[in-house]
Scaffold this motif. Structure first.
Motif, PDB file in Angstrom:
ATOM      1  N   ASP A  20       0.817  -1.212   0.000  1.00  8.32           N
ATOM      2  CA  ASP A  20       0.000   0.000   0.000  1.00  8.32           C
ATOM      3  C   ASP A  20       0.854   1.268   0.000  1.00  8.32           C
ATOM      4  O   ASP A  20       0.641   2.196   0.774  1.00  8.32           O
ATOM      5  N   VAL A  21       1.836   1.289  -0.902  1.00  8.72           N
ATOM      6  CA  VAL A  21       2.746   2.422  -1.061  1.00  8.72           C
ATOM      7  C   VAL A  21       2.708   2.825  -2.533  1.00  8.72           C
ATOM      8  O   VAL A  21       2.939   2.000  -3.405  1.00  8.72           O
ATOM      9  N   SER A  22       2.429   4.103  -2.798  1.00  8.83           N
ATOM     10  CA  SER A  22       2.357   4.571  -4.184  1.00  8.83           C
ATOM     11  C   SER A  22       3.744   4.937  -4.696  1.00  8.83           C
ATOM     12  O   SER A  22       4.694   5.094  -3.931  1.00  8.83           O
ATOM     13  N   HIS A  23       3.828   5.105  -6.003  1.00 15.00           N
ATOM     14  CA  HIS A  23       5.090   5.500  -6.625  1.00 15.00           C
ATOM     15  C   HIS A  23       5.554   6.862  -6.085  1.00 15.00           C
ATOM     16  O   HIS A  23       6.742   7.085  -5.895  1.00 15.00           O
ATOM     17  N   LEU A  81       7.143   6.653  -2.596  1.00 13.95           N
ATOM     18  CA  LEU A  81       8.525   6.172  -2.627  1.00 13.95           C
ATOM     19  C   LEU A  81       9.546   7.295  -2.761  1.00 13.95           C
ATOM     20  O   LEU A  81      10.693   7.145  -2.331  1.00 13.95           O
ATOM     21  N   ILE A  82       9.146   8.403  -3.352  1.00 15.29           N
ATOM     22  CA  ILE A  82      10.076   9.527  -3.488  1.00 15.29           C
ATOM     23  C   ILE A  82       9.700  10.655  -2.524  1.00 15.29           C
ATOM     24  O   ILE A  82      10.128  11.792  -2.686  1.00 15.29           O
ATOM     25  N   ASN A  83       8.898  10.315  -1.544  1.00 10.25           N
ATOM     26  CA  ASN A  83       8.507  11.230  -0.469  1.00 10.25           C
ATOM     27  C   ASN A  83       7.720  12.433  -0.988  1.00 10.25           C
ATOM     28  O   ASN A  83       7.794  13.519  -0.437  1.00 10.25           O
ATOM     29  N   ALA A 104       9.347   7.282   3.849  1.00 12.40           N
ATOM     30  CA  ALA A 104      10.368   7.129   2.809  1.00 12.40           C
ATOM     31  C   ALA A 104      11.774   7.312   3.355  1.00 12.40           C
ATOM     32  O   ALA A 104      12.688   6.565   2.987  1.00 12.40           O
ATOM     33  N   ILE A 105      11.964   8.275   4.222  1.00 10.81           N
ATOM     34  CA  ILE A 105      13.301   8.533   4.759  1.00 10.81           C
ATOM     35  C   ILE A 105      13.799   7.332   5.551  1.00 10.81           C
ATOM     36  O   ILE A 105      14.940   6.887   5.372  1.00 10.81           O
ATOM     37  N   ALA A 106      12.949   6.781   6.403  1.00  9.58           N
ATOM     38  CA  ALA A 106      13.338   5.594   7.178  1.00  9.58           C
ATOM     39  C   ALA A 106      13.623   4.410   6.258  1.00  9.58           C
ATOM     40  O   ALA A 106      14.561   3.636   6.492  1.00  9.58           O
ATOM     41  N   PHE A 107      12.845   4.273   5.192  1.00 11.41           N
ATOM     42  CA  PHE A 107      13.056   3.188   4.241  1.00 11.41           C
ATOM     43  C   PHE A 107      14.439   3.280   3.592  1.00 11.41           C
ATOM     44  O   PHE A 107      15.175   2.302   3.516  1.00 11.41           O
ATOM     45  N   TYR A 108      14.814   4.457   3.136  1.00 15.98           N
ATOM     46  CA  TYR A 108      16.117   4.623   2.495  1.00 15.98           C
ATOM     47  C   TYR A 108      17.264   4.451   3.486  1.00 15.98           C
ATOM     48  O   TYR A 108      18.322   3.927   3.134  1.00 15.98           O
ATOM     49  N   LEU A 109      17.049   4.851   4.728  1.00 18.39           N
ATOM     50  CA  LEU A 109      18.069   4.600   5.749  1.00 18.39           C
ATOM     51  C   LEU A 109      18.221   3.102   6.004  1.00 18.39           C
ATOM     52  O   LEU A 109      19.336   2.606   6.215  1.00 18.39           O
TER      53      LEU A 109
END
Length: 163
Positions: A118-121, A124-126, A147-152
Motif C-alpha cells: 500500500d505504497v504509491s510511486h 517512494l520519493i517522499n 520514505a526517509i526511514a526506508f532509504y536509511l
C-alpha cells in the motif's frame, strides 16, 4: 559495488504502452513539442514502454560482473481520490500488482528484497500529499510508510552486506 532500485520499470510499464496507444502515433510529436515548450524533457517517455525496455535497453545494458543488484517493488490499493486509479487499473490488468506506475514484476531485478504494501510511486520519493496525511491523522489513521526511514534501512542493509 552495488545497485539498488526501487520500483524501477526494468521491463517497462503497461501504462506507458497504454498512453502511447491512447495519444496516437500522429499526436506524439505534438505532445513532445508542447512539453518542450514548457521546458520538460520528453525523451524518456518512450523509453518506459515494455517494448523499448525488453527489446532495446535491457539487451544493450547487461549486468556487470562484480556488481550486486538489489530491487524493491510496491503495491497500491488506490482510493477513490487517488491520481493513480486509472494507471493502476491499466497496469493491474496487464501486469498484475503495482504501485500506480510500475508493476511488482517489472520492478524485480537481481536479488529481490521485497514488496512494500500500500505504497504509491509518489510515496517512494517522499512526494506524498501532506494535506491528505494531515487530514487522515486528524481522523485517527496512521501513516503507513516513511520514505526517509526506508532509504536509511537500505543504507544499513548495504553496510551489513559490506557494500
Amino acid at each position: 559495488m552495488s545497485l539498488t532500485t526501487i520500483a524501477s520499470p526494468h521491463r517497462g510499464s503497461a501504462f506507458a504502452d497504454w498512453m502511447f496507444k491512447w495519444i496516437g502515433l500522429t499526436n506524439i510529436p505534438k505532445l513532445y513539442k508542447a512539453l518542450e515548450f514548457f521546458g520538460l524533457d520528453s525523451g524518456a517517455f518512450q523509453q518506459l514502454t515494455m517494448e523499448y525496455m525488453n527489446e532495446s535497453f535491457n539487451p544493450r545494458t547487461p549486468d556487470l560482473d562484480g556488481v550486486r543488484y538489489f530491487s524493491y517493488g510496491a503495491t497500491l490499493r488506490p482510493r477513490i481520490t487517488s491520481v493513480f486509479r486509472k494507471s493502476h487499473a491499466v497496469i493491474e490488468q496487464v501486469e498484475g500488482p503495482n504501485d500506480g506506475l510500475v508493476s511488482v514484476s517489472s520492478s524485480q531485478w537481481g536479488t529481490y528484497k521485497g514488496t512494500l504494501d500500500d505504497v504509491s510511486h509518489l510515496d517512494l520519493i517522499n512526494w506524498t500529499n501532506k494535506l491528505r496525511w494531515y487530514l487522515w491523522e486528524l481522523t485517527g489513521h496512521k501513516r503507513n510508510f516513511n520514505a526517509i526511514a526506508f532509504y536509511l534501512d537500505i543504507a544499513d542493509m548495504l553496510a551489513k552486506e559490506g557494500l
